[in-house]
Design a protein around this motif. Structure first.
Motif, PDB file in Angstrom:
ATOM      1  N   ASN A 291     -82.333  94.352  15.704  1.00 47.61           N
ATOM      2  CA  ASN A 291     -82.695  95.556  14.936  1.00 47.61           C
ATOM      3  C   ASN A 291     -84.194  95.808  15.015  1.00 47.61           C
ATOM      4  O   ASN A 291     -84.642  96.940  15.201  1.00 47.61           O
ATOM      5  CB  ASN A 291     -82.283  95.389  13.466  1.00 47.61           C
ATOM      6  CG  ASN A 291     -80.801  95.628  13.248  1.00 47.61           C
ATOM      7  OD1 ASN A 291     -80.193  96.458  13.915  1.00 47.61           O
ATOM      8  ND2 ASN A 291     -80.194  94.891  12.329  1.00 47.61           N
TER       9      ASN A 291
ATOM     10  N   TRP B  61     -71.237  94.386  18.177  1.00 52.82           N
ATOM     11  CA  TRP B  61     -71.986  93.149  18.433  1.00 52.82           C
ATOM     12  C   TRP B  61     -71.239  91.933  17.885  1.00 52.82           C
ATOM     13  O   TRP B  61     -71.115  90.916  18.565  1.00 52.82           O
ATOM     14  CB  TRP B  61     -73.371  93.256  17.802  1.00 52.82           C
ATOM     15  CG  TRP B  61     -74.213  92.024  17.971  1.00 52.82           C
ATOM     16  CD1 TRP B  61     -74.968  91.685  19.056  1.00 52.82           C
ATOM     17  CD2 TRP B  61     -74.383  90.958  17.026  1.00 52.82           C
ATOM     18  NE1 TRP B  61     -75.603  90.483  18.854  1.00 52.82           N
ATOM     19  CE2 TRP B  61     -75.259  90.002  17.605  1.00 52.82           C
ATOM     20  CE3 TRP B  61     -73.886  90.725  15.743  1.00 52.82           C
ATOM     21  CZ2 TRP B  61     -75.644  88.846  16.948  1.00 52.82           C
ATOM     22  CZ3 TRP B  61     -74.272  89.561  15.089  1.00 52.82           C
ATOM     23  CH2 TRP B  61     -75.139  88.638  15.683  1.00 52.82           C
ATOM     24  N   GLU B  62     -70.735  92.039  16.667  1.00 53.08           N
ATOM     25  CA  GLU B  62     -70.041  90.918  16.049  1.00 53.08           C
ATOM     26  C   GLU B  62     -68.733  90.611  16.767  1.00 53.08           C
ATOM     27  O   GLU B  62     -68.349  89.433  16.906  1.00 53.08           O
ATOM     28  CB  GLU B  62     -69.777  91.195  14.574  1.00 53.08           C
ATOM     29  CG  GLU B  62     -69.066  90.078  13.811  1.00 53.08           C
ATOM     30  CD  GLU B  62     -69.827  88.762  13.796  1.00 53.08           C
ATOM     31  OE1 GLU B  62     -69.213  87.725  13.477  1.00 53.08           O
ATOM     32  OE2 GLU B  62     -71.035  88.749  14.104  1.00 53.08           O
TER      33      GLU B  62
ATOM     34  N   LEU C 199     -78.660  89.338  14.486  1.00 57.01           N
ATOM     35  CA  LEU C 199     -78.717  90.769  14.809  1.00 57.01           C
ATOM     36  C   LEU C 199     -79.976  91.414  14.246  1.00 57.01           C
ATOM     37  O   LEU C 199     -80.454  92.415  14.793  1.00 57.01           O
ATOM     38  CB  LEU C 199     -77.471  91.483  14.271  1.00 57.01           C
ATOM     39  CG  LEU C 199     -77.329  92.964  14.655  1.00 57.01           C
ATOM     40  CD1 LEU C 199     -77.201  93.118  16.171  1.00 57.01           C
ATOM     41  CD2 LEU C 199     -76.124  93.589  13.955  1.00 57.01           C
TER      42      LEU C 199
ATOM     43  N   TYR D  75     -73.345  96.890  14.637  1.00 56.10           N
ATOM     44  CA  TYR D  75     -72.949  95.579  14.147  1.00 56.10           C
ATOM     45  C   TYR D  75     -71.514  95.246  14.521  1.00 56.10           C
ATOM     46  O   TYR D  75     -71.214  94.120  14.946  1.00 56.10           O
ATOM     47  CB  TYR D  75     -73.115  95.486  12.632  1.00 56.10           C
ATOM     48  CG  TYR D  75     -72.575  94.193  12.082  1.00 56.10           C
ATOM     49  CD1 TYR D  75     -73.305  93.008  12.188  1.00 56.10           C
ATOM     50  CD2 TYR D  75     -71.307  94.130  11.490  1.00 56.10           C
ATOM     51  CE1 TYR D  75     -72.803  91.805  11.719  1.00 56.10           C
ATOM     52  CE2 TYR D  75     -70.801  92.931  11.022  1.00 56.10           C
ATOM     53  CZ  TYR D  75     -71.545  91.777  11.131  1.00 56.10           C
ATOM     54  OH  TYR D  75     -71.036  90.592  10.676  1.00 56.10           O
TER      55      TYR D  75
ATOM     56  N   THR E  69     -78.706  99.360  16.135  1.00 55.63           N
ATOM     57  CA  THR E  69     -77.702  98.436  16.669  1.00 55.63           C
ATOM     58  C   THR E  69     -76.320  98.768  16.113  1.00 55.63           C
ATOM     59  O   THR E  69     -76.188  99.439  15.102  1.00 55.63           O
ATOM     60  CB  THR E  69     -78.064  96.986  16.310  1.00 55.63           C
ATOM     61  OG1 THR E  69     -78.146  96.879  14.877  1.00 55.63           O
ATOM     62  CG2 THR E  69     -79.397  96.586  16.919  1.00 55.63           C
TER      63      THR E  69
END
Length: 211
Positions: free
Chosen positions: A75, A90-91, A71, A87, A85
């Motif tokens: 960024n 995204w995760e 990530l 997180y 972003t």
């Protein structure tokens, strides 16, 4: 297409887009070719940063076997256009993508390309996936060696055929011709045996994994 000079060779990277095709995810577009090979090559475009579909981006990263610290590359790319972003989203997407990456079939496919898996899979499945991936890499190595041996056999057979026809044989005596012919015959026999052994090993892997 992005040309990259590497020593005396020139490689070309293609920055392509992928759609997740998963329910609950919008059509996720992610540039995949321009990753860490060049320090100035962004992992996401300006539009992708502004769209901000971080769950879908994470899914694509997970399916590609990218680790959690990947990530930071996003960024860096998105900070240039003033976008932060997400997180958590995204995760969450990456964990879903890892389910696609961390499968026995995929582990074998990666190995057959001569590649090792990225260490991103759950600990309880990692040993099995590493074993399967190793089998895939064995298949890759055996296939390469088989091609080498087949080319070698073809060369020996061509030399032997020329010898029988007495073409291109620069030997001063009949005894030299006979000795050369016997040596070629032995090399042909030995190479044929190695080819047979390699083919049997490949067939065994094909029976185990279905292809």
């Amino acid at each position: 297409l992005l040309p990259i000079s590497k020593g005396s060779k020139v490689m070309t990277l293609s920055c392509f887009t992928l759609s997740t095709g998963r329910a609950g995810y919008l059509a996720a577009i992610m540039t995949a070719g321009c990753v860490s090979m060049l320090s100035g090559c962004a992992t996401l475009s300006k539009q992708e940063c502004l769209t901000g579909n971080w769950q879908a981006v994470g899914f694509t990263d997970g399916a590609a076997g990218r680790p959690a610290d990947y990530l930071s590359s996003h960024n860096k790319a998105c900070s240039k256009v003033g976008v932060a972003t997400d997180y958590a989203a995204w995760e969450q997407g990456r964990q879903e993508g890892l389910k696609k990456y961390c499968t026995e079939t995929h582990a074998y496919q990666i190995g057959r390309r001569g590649e090792q898996m990225t260490p991103v899979c759950p600990a309880q499945v990692t040993p099995n996936l590493e074993r399967i991936n190793a089998d895939g890499r064995i298949f890759y190595s055996l296939s390469k060696q088989l091609s080498i041996e087949q080319e070698r056999l073809n060369s020996y057979q061509q030399q032997y055929d020329k010898l029988l026809k007495r073409h291109s044989v620069a030997l001063s005596s009949q005894s030299g011709v006979t000795e050369y012919q016997n040596g070629l015959s032995e090399r042909i026999i030995n190479t044929t045996q190695r080819i047979n052994n390699l083919e049997r090993a490949l067939q065994e892997l094909q029976r185990t994994y279905g292809y």
